[in-house]
Structures are given as structure tokens and as C-alpha cells.
Motif scaffolding. Sequence first.
Motif, PDB file in Angstrom:
ATOM      1  N   ASP A  44     -14.039 -20.230  38.136  1.00  0.00           N
ATOM      2  CA  ASP A  44     -13.243 -19.626  39.215  1.00  0.00           C
ATOM      3  C   ASP A  44     -14.186 -19.135  40.311  1.00  0.00           C
ATOM      4  O   ASP A  44     -15.321 -18.736  40.032  1.00  0.00           O
ATOM      5  CB  ASP A  44     -12.428 -18.436  38.700  1.00  0.00           C
ATOM      6  CG  ASP A  44     -11.151 -18.879  38.002  1.00  0.00           C
ATOM      7  OD1 ASP A  44     -10.936 -20.096  37.897  1.00  0.00           O
ATOM      8  OD2 ASP A  44     -10.383 -17.997  37.554  1.00  0.00           O
ATOM      9  N   ILE A  45     -13.695 -19.151  41.540  1.00  0.00           N
ATOM     10  CA  ILE A  45     -14.519 -18.713  42.678  1.00  0.00           C
ATOM     11  C   ILE A  45     -14.092 -17.298  43.077  1.00  0.00           C
ATOM     12  O   ILE A  45     -12.900 -17.012  43.185  1.00  0.00           O
ATOM     13  CB  ILE A  45     -14.303 -19.643  43.900  1.00  0.00           C
ATOM     14  CG1 ILE A  45     -14.633 -21.083  43.538  1.00  0.00           C
ATOM     15  CG2 ILE A  45     -15.100 -19.165  45.106  1.00  0.00           C
ATOM     16  CD1 ILE A  45     -16.072 -21.459  43.611  1.00  0.00           C
ATOM     17  N   LEU A  46     -15.076 -16.447  43.311  1.00  0.00           N
ATOM     18  CA  LEU A  46     -14.820 -15.100  43.824  1.00  0.00           C
ATOM     19  C   LEU A  46     -15.673 -14.900  45.071  1.00  0.00           C
ATOM     20  O   LEU A  46     -16.598 -15.676  45.331  1.00  0.00           O
ATOM     21  CB  LEU A  46     -15.210 -14.038  42.782  1.00  0.00           C
ATOM     22  CG  LEU A  46     -14.448 -14.042  41.453  1.00  0.00           C
ATOM     23  CD1 LEU A  46     -15.100 -13.053  40.484  1.00  0.00           C
ATOM     24  CD2 LEU A  46     -12.996 -13.663  41.684  1.00  0.00           C
ATOM     25  N   ARG A  47     -15.371 -13.823  45.800  1.00  0.00           N
ATOM     26  CA  ARG A  47     -16.242 -13.422  46.911  1.00  0.00           C
ATOM     27  C   ARG A  47     -16.591 -11.968  46.716  1.00  0.00           C
ATOM     28  O   ARG A  47     -15.782 -11.186  46.215  1.00  0.00           O
ATOM     29  CB  ARG A  47     -15.513 -13.594  48.251  1.00  0.00           C
ATOM     30  CG  ARG A  47     -15.687 -14.979  48.829  1.00  0.00           C
ATOM     31  CD  ARG A  47     -15.163 -15.113  50.249  1.00  0.00           C
ATOM     32  NE  ARG A  47     -14.247 -14.080  50.656  1.00  0.00           N
ATOM     33  CZ  ARG A  47     -14.417 -13.317  51.739  1.00  0.00           C
ATOM     34  NH1 ARG A  47     -15.475 -13.448  52.493  1.00  0.00           N
ATOM     35  NH2 ARG A  47     -13.515 -12.407  52.067  1.00  0.00           N
ATOM     36  N   PHE A  48     -17.782 -11.603  47.106  1.00  0.00           N
ATOM     37  CA  PHE A  48     -18.160 -10.190  46.975  1.00  0.00           C
ATOM     38  C   PHE A  48     -19.041  -9.779  48.139  1.00  0.00           C
ATOM     39  O   PHE A  48     -19.601 -10.614  48.865  1.00  0.00           O
ATOM     40  CB  PHE A  48     -18.886  -9.929  45.643  1.00  0.00           C
ATOM     41  CG  PHE A  48     -20.285 -10.492  45.575  1.00  0.00           C
ATOM     42  CD1 PHE A  48     -21.370  -9.766  46.038  1.00  0.00           C
ATOM     43  CD2 PHE A  48     -20.511 -11.746  45.049  1.00  0.00           C
ATOM     44  CE1 PHE A  48     -22.661 -10.278  45.983  1.00  0.00           C
ATOM     45  CE2 PHE A  48     -21.796 -12.269  44.995  1.00  0.00           C
ATOM     46  CZ  PHE A  48     -22.877 -11.533  45.460  1.00  0.00           C
ATOM     47  N   CYS A  50     -19.184 -16.721  44.928  1.00  0.00           N
ATOM     48  CA  CYS A  50     -19.854 -16.908  43.640  1.00  0.00           C
ATOM     49  C   CYS A  50     -18.868 -17.565  42.683  1.00  0.00           C
ATOM     50  O   CYS A  50     -17.670 -17.606  42.939  1.00  0.00           O
ATOM     51  CB  CYS A  50     -20.338 -15.569  43.071  1.00  0.00           C
ATOM     52  SG  CYS A  50     -19.019 -14.377  42.858  1.00  0.00           S
ATOM     53  N   ARG A  51     -19.406 -18.084  41.605  1.00  0.00           N
ATOM     54  CA  ARG A  51     -18.580 -18.782  40.621  1.00  0.00           C
ATOM     55  C   ARG A  51     -18.668 -18.030  39.291  1.00  0.00           C
ATOM     56  O   ARG A  51     -19.744 -17.531  38.944  1.00  0.00           O
ATOM     57  CB  ARG A  51     -19.154 -20.200  40.451  1.00  0.00           C
ATOM     58  CG  ARG A  51     -18.181 -21.210  39.978  1.00  0.00           C
ATOM     59  CD  ARG A  51     -18.856 -22.571  39.925  1.00  0.00           C
ATOM     60  NE  ARG A  51     -18.739 -23.330  41.160  1.00  0.00           N
ATOM     61  CZ  ARG A  51     -17.646 -23.987  41.529  1.00  0.00           C
ATOM     62  NH1 ARG A  51     -16.573 -23.960  40.780  1.00  0.00           N
ATOM     63  NH2 ARG A  51     -17.624 -24.672  42.658  1.00  0.00           N
ATOM     64  N   VAL A  52     -17.568 -17.917  38.604  1.00  0.00           N
ATOM     65  CA  VAL A  52     -17.597 -17.265  37.288  1.00  0.00           C
ATOM     66  C   VAL A  52     -18.323 -18.199  36.321  1.00  0.00           C
ATOM     67  O   VAL A  52     -17.858 -19.309  36.051  1.00  0.00           O
ATOM     68  CB  VAL A  52     -16.164 -16.968  36.796  1.00  0.00           C
ATOM     69  CG1 VAL A  52     -16.196 -16.391  35.385  1.00  0.00           C
ATOM     70  CG2 VAL A  52     -15.461 -16.017  37.757  1.00  0.00           C
ATOM     71  N   GLN A  53     -19.452 -17.774  35.815  1.00  0.00           N
ATOM     72  CA  GLN A  53     -20.235 -18.593  34.893  1.00  0.00           C
ATOM     73  C   GLN A  53     -19.750 -18.410  33.464  1.00  0.00           C
ATOM     74  O   GLN A  53     -19.656 -19.358  32.699  1.00  0.00           O
ATOM     75  CB  GLN A  53     -21.716 -18.182  34.978  1.00  0.00           C
ATOM     76  CG  GLN A  53     -22.629 -18.878  34.005  1.00  0.00           C
ATOM     77  CD  GLN A  53     -22.940 -20.292  34.450  1.00  0.00           C
ATOM     78  OE1 GLN A  53     -22.677 -20.653  35.602  1.00  0.00           O
ATOM     79  NE2 GLN A  53     -23.490 -21.090  33.556  1.00  0.00           N
ATOM     80  N   SER A  54     -19.441 -17.155  33.101  1.00  0.00           N
ATOM     81  CA  SER A  54     -18.955 -16.926  31.738  1.00  0.00           C
ATOM     82  C   SER A  54     -18.181 -15.618  31.670  1.00  0.00           C
ATOM     83  O   SER A  54     -18.393 -14.711  32.482  1.00  0.00           O
ATOM     84  CB  SER A  54     -20.119 -16.892  30.748  1.00  0.00           C
ATOM     85  OG  SER A  54     -20.963 -15.799  31.037  1.00  0.00           O
ATOM     86  N   LEU A  55     -17.287 -15.569  30.700  1.00  0.00           N
ATOM     87  CA  LEU A  55     -16.512 -14.358  30.407  1.00  0.00           C
ATOM     88  C   LEU A  55     -16.700 -14.078  28.923  1.00  0.00           C
ATOM     89  O   LEU A  55     -16.528 -14.981  28.104  1.00  0.00           O
ATOM     90  CB  LEU A  55     -15.028 -14.602  30.701  1.00  0.00           C
ATOM     91  CG  LEU A  55     -14.670 -14.823  32.160  1.00  0.00           C
ATOM     92  CD1 LEU A  55     -13.297 -15.472  32.288  1.00  0.00           C
ATOM     93  CD2 LEU A  55     -14.687 -13.506  32.918  1.00  0.00           C
TER      94      LEU A  55
END
Length: 339
Positions: free
Chosen positions: A185-189, A105-110
Amino acid sequence: MPPQITIRPSGHVFHAQDGETVLEAALREGYMLPYGCRNGACGSCKGRVIAGTVDHGNSRETALPLAERAQGMALFCQAQPRSDLVIECREIGAVKDIPVKTLPCRVQSLERLAPDVMRIRLRLPASERLQFLAGQYIDILLKDGTRRSLSLANPPHDDGLLELHLRNYGGPFSTQVFTQMKEKDILRFEGPLGTFYLHEDSDKPVILVAGGTGFAPIKAIIEHAIHHRIRRPLTLYRGARRPADLYLNELAEAWQREHGITYISVLSDAVAEDRWTGRRGLVHEAVIADLPDLSGYEVYACGAPAMIEAARRDFCARCGLPESAFYADAFTPAVASSG
Ligand code: FES
């Protein structure tokens, strides 16, 4: 008349509005049909049309070969009714029916919701959706092989982005999020996980108890209940240390104003300069003070282990709550966490 859709073998009946797919209509009316990508590519939503006709929309041949289509199969994330329908498909009745996936997944917003709470919104690849029950969590898979469990704060019907609330406790993932992480940023879950969700086979009034970022899964449950017009009385008790910790307070106030959900916030460490005129003390003690007899209720609690344990013990021993009516999600590394 909007087309009527009957599900076999359950016998559930619902109606589709103009332009809705079978899946959209079913989910809107609270029937959990299985799905994956929701764009006609994966085949997770496949079922049989026993009677009536559908427009297959953008069903891809890889997911629905023409031979299967000729035999009456359809992808319900694409199929729009052209008449009343009788369909045959599995319905999701429990967590065990939902596939657990590992996804990028990609971080869309913080977005900082409080000085030490970050709202992280994640976007899945265009070809993926995550099916889950309101209240479940995901595990963020970190590069060093460890995991960080975080509850989903968005309800299942609003699944365009996944929403997480993270409190900065100073651990490696929190530090990364608060100091280095940026949009894209890319994450995995892995998820969805956990058995904390609203049990809809009961009509008992519901007490929701949220401590700190335990608000996240409670938010998902309340928004799910509002969306599906669940008629059970809902009362939210929210515990925090000081007023600044009551993040998204205006949202909870709007639930109270617009949807009749009783909202009671309780602060444990308010100081004079906070000018707090509301309830004080431990959140579970506030529940007991208001409702000394909980024998006719269901309780859903999420927060720190000490809060969960005190609530379980005192609600059951002092207020007559059946053990089986207490559902909890504690912030423990091995189970689930919103912290
Ligand atoms: S959900 Fe993937 S094809 Fe329908």
C-alpha cells in the motif's frame, strides 16, 4: 592507516574504513552531515574538498556538474577518500538544520508485536532517504486531510526502512491499519518532526521512561546510543498494563545483557494469572522509589499525557530534577504520538 578526515569549520576528525564514503564514515562516528537521497542524485550532501583526493563514485552530473567537481566540490554520499582529507561542510547540530520533507512510501511489512500493537515498516522510493534524529516522529498524511503522528522506532543509521509502532485505539487510521492495510500500500508522510531526541552535549546518566508504544522513540534513542558507543549510563523504565503489552521485551533484555543498559519493566494491571513477579504500579513511581535524587540525571519520557505530566511534576518537585533536564514526547494529536 585508514584515511583521516577533518571537517572545517568544526575541526571534528574521524576515519574512514575500507570502502566507506565520507558520509558513511561521518555518520558511523556520530557526525551529522546533511544528506537526502544517499545515491548521488539530490546534492544535499554537497561540500568542498579543501585538501586530499576522493573517488566521486556514482555522483550524477545533475547533482554535481563537472565545473563544480573541478572546483573541489564533492557529494559526500558518493565520495570515497583516496588520501587524508580536509573537507568543508555544514554539520547538523539541531533539529532546525534538518529539512522537513513530504514523501510517498510503500508499506513493506505489517507485523503484530502485541494483540493491539502493529509494527509498520515503510520503504521510501529508491532515490530518497530520510535524515532525522533518533526520537523524532513523522506525520502520516491521510486522504481526508488529517494527520497521524507516529514516532520513528528505527535509529537514523538503520534507515533502509522506517519503523513505526501503532497501538489500535480504534481511530480511523488504526482501524485501517488493523483491518485493511496490506503490504505494498502507498502512504504519504511529512517529517521528520519534533524536538524529542538525545542531547549528546551532556554526560549525565540517562533515565528513559516509556509507556506503551512510547517504547518506539526510546528504542530509536537506545539503538542510536549503542551504535555510537555513547558511554553515558542508560536505564530504561518501561510501563505497561500486563505482560503481553511488553512487546519486543526480548530486545530490551538483549540490550541489558549485551550492552549494559539497565532494564526495569513495571506493570500497572497485572492479574494473578499473569504470574508476574516483577515490579508493579506506575512506572514513574518506580523511578522515584529507586532514584529519590534525580538532580544529576537527564530524563527522556514518552507515553500518555497523564504519565508524562505526573513524571515531570514528581521528578522535578520531589526528586530535584531540573526542569531543563526533562525531555518528553506525549501522545497528543497536536504534538507527537506513537499511540
Ligand atoms: S545525499 Fe543526495 S546526492 Fe548525496
